[in-house]
Design an enzyme around this catalytic site. Structure first.
Site, PDB file in Angstrom:
ATOM      1  N   GLY A   9       0.781  -1.488   0.036  1.00 56.61           N
ATOM      2  CA  GLY A   9       0.119   0.049   0.064  1.00 56.61           C
ATOM      3  C   GLY A   9       1.125   1.071  -0.028  1.00 56.61           C
ATOM      4  N   LYS A  58       4.387   2.845   9.316  1.00 54.34           N
ATOM      5  CA  LYS A  58       5.700   3.877   9.198  1.00 54.34           C
ATOM      6  C   LYS A  58       5.453   4.990  10.469  1.00 54.34           C
ATOM      7  CE  LYS A  58       7.548   2.718   4.823  1.00 54.34           C
ATOM      8  NZ  LYS A  58       7.219   1.247   5.007  1.00 54.34           N
ATOM      9  N   THR A  66      -1.088  -2.335   8.102  1.00 46.62           N
ATOM     10  CA  THR A  66      -2.307  -2.688   7.552  1.00 46.62           C
ATOM     11  C   THR A  66      -2.012  -3.680   6.756  1.00 46.62           C
ATOM     12  OG1 THR A  66      -2.460  -0.985   6.269  1.00 46.62           O
ATOM     13  CG2 THR A  66      -3.244  -1.016   8.135  1.00 46.62           C
ATOM     14  N   ASN A 108      -2.973  -4.719   2.180  1.00 45.01           N
ATOM     15  CA  ASN A 108      -3.605  -4.041   1.906  1.00 45.01           C
ATOM     16  C   ASN A 108      -4.003  -4.871   0.392  1.00 45.01           C
ATOM     17  OD1 ASN A 108      -3.340  -0.279   2.113  1.00 45.01           O
ATOM     18  ND2 ASN A 108      -1.753  -2.173   2.741  1.00 45.01           N
ATOM     19  N   GLU A 159      -8.059  -1.971   3.694  1.00 45.83           N
ATOM     20  CA  GLU A 159      -6.863  -2.088   4.881  1.00 45.83           C
ATOM     21  C   GLU A 159      -7.161  -2.596   5.448  1.00 45.83           C
ATOM     22  OE1 GLU A 159      -4.342   1.336   4.951  1.00 45.83           O
ATOM     23  OE2 GLU A 159      -5.205   2.362   2.953  1.00 45.83           O
ATOM     24  N   HIS A 190      -2.738  -9.276  15.782  1.00 49.83           N
ATOM     25  CA  HIS A 190      -1.807  -9.729  15.930  1.00 49.83           C
ATOM     26  C   HIS A 190      -0.865  -9.905  15.711  1.00 49.83           C
ATOM     27  CE1 HIS A 190      -0.423 -13.814  16.079  1.00 49.83           C
ATOM     28  NE2 HIS A 190       0.417 -14.513  15.388  1.00 49.83           N
ATOM     29  N   TYR A 210       3.592  -9.631   2.017  1.00 52.09           N
ATOM     30  CA  TYR A 210       3.214  -9.040   0.799  1.00 52.09           C
ATOM     31  C   TYR A 210       3.274 -10.315  -0.546  1.00 52.09           C
ATOM     32  CZ  TYR A 210       4.765  -4.339   2.871  1.00 52.09           C
ATOM     33  OH  TYR A 210       4.493  -3.514   3.013  1.00 52.09           O
ATOM     34  N   ARG A 268     -18.147   2.743  12.390  1.00 42.83           N
ATOM     35  CA  ARG A 268     -18.321   3.847  12.162  1.00 42.83           C
ATOM     36  C   ARG A 268     -18.345   4.242  10.801  1.00 42.83           C
ATOM     37  NH1 ARG A 268     -13.608   7.267  11.930  1.00 42.83           N
ATOM     38  NH2 ARG A 268     -11.764   5.634  12.686  1.00 42.83           N
TER      39      ARG A 268
END
Length: 170
Positions: free
Chosen positions: A15, A21, A27, A29, A79, A84, A91, A104
């Site tokens: 992503g 970072k 996450t 992607n 994302e 865990h 990747y 939300r």
């Protein structure tokens, strides 16, 4: 949302590199092909559910679907933050997720990254609690996860590496 629970699977792609970072919240992607196949009634926002990498264990997850207003993205993204700690990046692995509930809508944060981090951490805590409900716990054992293909079991052809499976129900 009548499409929930929503089952989808796809290869983890690189992503923007911001989750880990800038935010300290890694996450995974999905490629555009998975995002583009979302049912129309799944709106942007924050969802919770279950996720599995390859043929690994099933963990709780929280997912952002949207434009990420804070970063002013021009393309919708999905994302997934798997709740865990993984030893390394995954990747190219196949990520299988079932979205079971909505937390939300997407929000914009004018500046403070701290406000965004706080909101994400609140979403994670809400997801952890809601996934303990019996109707959500049963989806952790769904055969969707045991049927997950492993991307490392065979060298995929270029065509195979871009394929994905989208399922709503089974």
């Amino acid at each position: 949302m009548k499409s929930l629970p929503y089952f989808c699977r796809g290869e983890v792609i690189r992503g923007f590199g911001r989750g880990s970072k800038e935010l300290g919240i890694p996450t995974a992607n999905f490629p555009d092909s998975v995002v583009d196949n979302l049912p129309a009634d799944i709106s942007t926002g924050i969802y919770y559910g279950w996720a599995c990498v390859g043929n690994g264990d099933v963990y709780k997850m929280v997912m952002s679907i949207g434009w990420n207003p804070y970063y002013k993205n021009t393309k919708k993204s999905m994302e997934t933050h798997v709740i865990h700690t993984f030893k390394e990046d995954f990747y190219g692995e196949i990520l299988s997720v079932v979205m079971v509930g909505y937390i939300r809508p997407e929000r914009s944060y004018d500046s403070l990254v701290e406000a965004l981090i706080t909101a994400i951490n609140n979403d994670i805590e809400e997801a952890k609690a809601k996934l303990e409900l019996p109707e959500h716990l049963k989806l952790r054992k769904d055969n969707f996860f045991t049927s997950a293909p492993s991307s490392s079991s065979a060298a995929p052809s270029p065509a195979a590496s871009t394929s994905q499976t989208i399922m709503n129900g089974h």
